[in-house]
Write an enzyme that holds these catalytic residues in place. Structure first.
Site, short mmCIF file in Angstrom:
data_model
loop_
_atom_site.label_atom_id
_atom_site.label_comp_id
_atom_site.label_asym_id
_atom_site.label_seq_id
_atom_site.Cartn_x
_atom_site.Cartn_y
_atom_site.Cartn_z
N ASP A 1 37.42 55.29 42.70
CA ASP A 1 37.76 56.05 41.50
C ASP A 1 36.47 56.39 40.75
OD1 ASP A 1 37.33 53.44 40.62
OD2 ASP A 1 38.92 53.48 39.14
N ASP B 1 32.06 48.14 45.49
CA ASP B 1 33.41 48.71 45.59
C ASP B 1 34.19 48.46 44.30
OD1 ASP B 1 35.59 50.04 46.80
OD2 ASP B 1 35.09 49.16 48.74
N ASP B 2 35.41 49.01 44.24
CA ASP B 2 36.19 49.00 43.01
C ASP B 2 36.80 47.64 42.70
OD1 ASP B 2 36.01 51.88 42.29
OD2 ASP B 2 36.92 52.09 44.26
N THR C 1 29.07 46.71 48.68
CA THR C 1 28.92 48.16 48.49
C THR C 1 29.37 48.63 47.11
OG1 THR C 1 31.09 48.58 49.49
CG2 THR C 1 29.17 48.61 50.97
N ASP D 1 41.55 50.47 39.53
CA ASP D 1 40.80 49.89 40.64
C ASP D 1 41.72 49.33 41.72
OD1 ASP D 1 38.34 50.49 39.55
OD2 ASP D 1 38.09 48.56 38.57
N LYS E 1 28.98 50.92 30.48
CA LYS E 1 28.48 50.23 31.66
C LYS E 1 26.97 50.11 31.63
CE LYS E 1 31.96 51.00 35.26
NZ LYS E 1 32.19 51.58 36.60
N CYS F 1 33.87 53.77 29.68
CA CYS F 1 33.01 53.39 30.80
C CYS F 1 31.57 53.79 30.57
CB CYS F 1 33.55 54.01 32.09
SG CYS F 1 35.04 53.16 32.70
#
Length: 362
Positions: A239, A62-63, A60, A103, A32, A29
């Site tokens: 997460d 989100d996952d 927002t 996720d 990213k 990750c």
């Protein structure tokens, strides 16, 4: 110090393959796009009409996306893929698949199937090595009880592997990252420091025990998610991945219009992570993370530079961060511990909004 050997031994007169991590400019990750850059990119995209059935979209960060199918079911859809964080191809596949499925759990859902996303430098890696990567991912999907039902492959310069993960959740149990409430306590499911250990691995500074610790945390499926979502006192979940503990706590605070306060002394760290960070094993993504959101973080005057690096350390397949009512903390911790997350602990709380920092360390 040594790291475990990658690899597939060469067959016949075939030259030895390079380390997987040597083929990627950033692993896990940590690949990213930096939060500030990503925000700038997304600002340039056109707004689309949002159907009422879309319960969670991009609002927002989100996952996953969540789309309501009927009164009893909502579909969770997410995707995650990255370049190698380790050299062992089977382990790379396991980490990438675990991270992608996370996720679904973070939204409170149960995974139902996955699609594989595969980009490989065909002229550099053998069919055997690529097969081991895919088998590693498949082994995690079997553990999660889901099939890999298809996917897509390309010939790419850097090795890339991940999944599209789909899941189901009752619409009333969807847990967004933006629904924390004033007075909530924050519980973290896994220790942090994966980015530090991965940086050490790339520099040949991670021993076998450190590698085992890293593998244990990055391949542990976040299965508490659906059970946590069923608890009445759990208000928000996410997460902790590439934007680090600081970045994902900030997303939670921004979404709720409140402030997240972390007790740094209580945040669990992977064994040896702090010493490895002190020795210079820090990812470039950690600095990019801090550059993007450091202005929103209030640190104590004596907060050490190494702790700042850990706070912004990108996690791959990190733990769930749960915002819950104070009276639900014991039940949340019990769910975590019953499912093998012995490091889970309360790490902070949601406090009133301030004019300045959205994340406060104490």
């Amino acid at each position: 110090m040594t790291h475990p050997a990658p690899s597939t031994p060469p067959s016949g007169n075939k030259p030895a393959e390079p380390r997987l991590t040597s083929l990627s400019h950033g692993g896990g990750c940590g690949c990213k796009i930096a939060p500030g850059v990503l925000s700038s990119i997304l600002k340039g995209t056109s707004a689309m009409p949002i159907p009422k059935e879309l319960l969670v979209g991009i609002e927002t960060a989100d996952d996953a996306a969540v789309y309501q199918l009927n009164d009893e079911q909502a579909l969770i859809a997410t995707t995650d893929f990255f370049m190698p964080i380790v050299d062992n191809p089977f382990d790379f596949g396991r980490i990438a698949a675990t991270n992608a499925i996370s996720d679904v759990y973070a939204m409170g859902g149960t995974p139902i199937m996955a699609l594989a996303l595969v980009g490989m430098p065909i002229a550099v890696l053998s069919v055997e090595t690529i097969g081991q990567i895919l088998e590693g991912g498949a082994s995690v999907c079997r553990a999660a009880g889901i099939p890999i039902a298809g996917g897509h492959t390309i010939d790419s310069v850097e090795p890339i592997y991940g999944l599209v993960a789909l899941g189901l959740v009752h619409p009333s149990r969807v847990k967004k990252n933006a629904s924390a409430r004033l007075g909530d306590k924050l519980v973290l499911g896994k220790p942090i420091g994966v980015g530090i250990l991965s940086a050490a691995l790339k520099k040949n500074n991670l021993d076998a025990a450190g590698y085992a610790q890293m593998m244990a945390v990055t391949t542990q499926l976040n299965t508490p998610g659906p059970l946590l979502a069923a608890l009445p006192g759990v208000h928000a979940m996410t997460d902790v991945t590439g934007f680090a503990l600081a970045g994902h706590a900030l997303e939670m605070a921004r979404g709720a219009g409140l402030t997240a306060t972390l007790d740094w002394r209580r945040v669990p760290l992977l064994p040896g992570a702090r010493d490895l960070a002190l020795a210079g094993n820090i990812t470039g993504a950690s600095g990019r993370n801090w550059a993007a959101y450091g202005a929103e973080v209030a640190l104590p005057a004596d907060f050490a530079a190494v702790d700042q690096a850990l706070l912004s350390d990108p996690q791959t397949s990190g733990g769930l961060l749960v915002s819950c009512a104070p009276e639900a903390v014991d039940a949340v911790l019990a769910v975590f511990r019953d499912l093998g997350f012995g490091d889970a602990c309360e790490v902070g709380e949601i406090t009133a909004a301030t004019a300045g920092a959205k994340l406060v360390l104490r």
